[in-house]
Structures are given as structure tokens and as C-alpha cells.
Design a protein around this motif. Sequence first.
Motif, PDB file in Angstrom:
ATOM      1  N   UNK A  37      10.915  31.940 148.443  1.00 25.23           N
ATOM      2  CA  UNK A  37      12.201  31.545 149.032  1.00 25.23           C
ATOM      3  C   UNK A  37      12.147  31.639 150.553  1.00 25.23           C
ATOM      4  N   UNK A  38      11.480  32.673 151.081  1.00 27.86           N
ATOM      5  CA  UNK A  38      11.359  32.813 152.539  1.00 27.86           C
ATOM      6  C   UNK A  38      10.531  31.672 153.123  1.00 27.86           C
ATOM      7  N   UNK A  39       9.449  31.304 152.447  1.00 26.47           N
ATOM      8  CA  UNK A  39       8.636  30.180 152.924  1.00 26.47           C
ATOM      9  C   UNK A  39       9.422  28.870 152.870  1.00 26.47           C
ATOM     10  N   UNK A  40      10.172  28.672 151.800  1.00 28.04           N
ATOM     11  CA  UNK A  40      10.979  27.454 151.681  1.00 28.04           C
ATOM     12  C   UNK A  40      12.044  27.404 152.771  1.00 28.04           C
ATOM     13  N   UNK A  41      12.661  28.525 153.064  1.00 30.87           N
ATOM     14  CA  UNK A  41      13.668  28.585 154.124  1.00 30.87           C
ATOM     15  C   UNK A  41      13.043  28.315 155.494  1.00 30.87           C
ATOM     16  N   UNK A  42      11.852  28.849 155.727  1.00 29.66           N
ATOM     17  CA  UNK A  42      11.161  28.626 157.002  1.00 29.66           C
ATOM     18  C   UNK A  42      10.795  27.148 157.160  1.00 29.66           C
ATOM     19  N   UNK A  43      10.304  26.517 156.107  1.00 30.67           N
ATOM     20  CA  UNK A  43       9.955  25.096 156.176  1.00 30.67           C
ATOM     21  C   UNK A  43      11.205  24.260 156.411  1.00 30.67           C
ATOM     22  N   UNK A  44      12.303  24.606 155.750  1.00 24.49           N
ATOM     23  CA  UNK A  44      13.565  23.877 155.964  1.00 24.49           C
ATOM     24  C   UNK A  44      14.007  23.992 157.424  1.00 24.49           C
ATOM     25  N   UNK A  45      13.928  25.196 157.986  1.00 22.44           N
ATOM     26  CA  UNK A  45      14.316  25.398 159.380  1.00 22.44           C
ATOM     27  C   UNK A  45      13.419  24.635 160.341  1.00 22.44           C
ATOM     28  N   UNK A  46      12.118  24.638 160.080  1.00 20.66           N
ATOM     29  CA  UNK A  46      11.200  23.894 160.938  1.00 20.66           C
ATOM     30  C   UNK A  46      11.445  22.389 160.851  1.00 20.66           C
ATOM     31  N   UNK A  47      11.733  21.891 159.666  1.00 14.91           N
ATOM     32  CA  UNK A  47      12.016  20.460 159.520  1.00 14.91           C
ATOM     33  C   UNK A  47      13.304  20.084 160.253  1.00 14.91           C
ATOM     34  N   UNK A  48      14.295  20.946 160.175  1.00 18.45           N
ATOM     35  CA  UNK A  48      15.557  20.679 160.871  1.00 18.45           C
ATOM     36  C   UNK A  48      15.343  20.684 162.391  1.00 18.45           C
ATOM     37  N   UNK A  49      14.558  21.643 162.876  1.00 16.02           N
ATOM     38  CA  UNK A  49      14.263  21.715 164.299  1.00 16.02           C
ATOM     39  C   UNK A  49      13.462  20.495 164.754  1.00 16.02           C
ATOM     40  N   UNK A  50      12.473  20.092 163.951  1.00 14.82           N
ATOM     41  CA  UNK A  50      11.670  18.932 164.305  1.00 14.82           C
ATOM     42  C   UNK A  50      12.543  17.678 164.345  1.00 14.82           C
ATOM     43  N   UNK A  51      13.446  17.545 163.410  1.00 16.12           N
ATOM     44  CA  UNK A  51      14.335  16.384 163.394  1.00 16.12           C
ATOM     45  C   UNK A  51      15.208  16.359 164.648  1.00 16.12           C
ATOM     46  N   UNK A  52      15.701  17.523 165.038  1.00 18.92           N
ATOM     47  CA  UNK A  52      16.529  17.609 166.243  1.00 18.92           C
ATOM     48  C   UNK A  52      15.719  17.217 167.490  1.00 18.92           C
ATOM     49  N   UNK A  53      14.470  17.685 167.577  1.00 18.00           N
ATOM     50  CA  UNK A  53      13.641  17.352 168.729  1.00 18.00           C
ATOM     51  C   UNK A  53      13.218  15.882 168.724  1.00 18.00           C
TER      52      UNK A  53
END
Length: 81
Positions: A37-53
Motif C-alpha cells: 500500500x505504501x508503494x502504491x501510494x508513493x507511485x500515485x503521488x509521483x504520477x500526480x506530481x509528474x502530471x503537474x510538472x
Amino acid sequence: MPDMSASVSLAMTHLVPLAEFDKNKVTPGVLGFVVFAALALAVWGLMKSMNRHMNKVDFKEDPEPEAKSGASAADPEARRS
């Protein structure tokens, strides 16, 4: 034709060991779920950040210098002069 019940019972005897619970087998348990769950949450956060950038990036290119001077890239005579 062979007896179907014999083949079914033979198949069931091979599947029964898969259904038994063995306390000596290692399972991921709660710790495995928490790590996943922690890895899935980290990947979700990174994808959201990448989309924003990526939304901040401007992909418009400057026109080439030849196009600014009015010479056509398809016309070789215009480039010579």
C-alpha cells in the motif's frame, strides 16, 4: 470409455493439498499489505506530481530562421539568392 468418476476423484486428490492450510508456510500478512500500500501510494503521488510538472511544460517551438526570412524550404532557388 473410462469411468469419469475415477478421473474426477484422481483430480480431486491432486487438488486437496492446495486447499490445506500449513502454518509453516510463509505468507505476506499485514506487513506485506502495508508495504504494498505504501508503494502504491508513493507511485500515485509521483504520477500526480509528474502530471503537474508536465502540464507546466510549453511545447511550442520557435519558427526556423528560414521561415522568418520568407524563403520556402521546398524552393531551392529561393535559398540560393
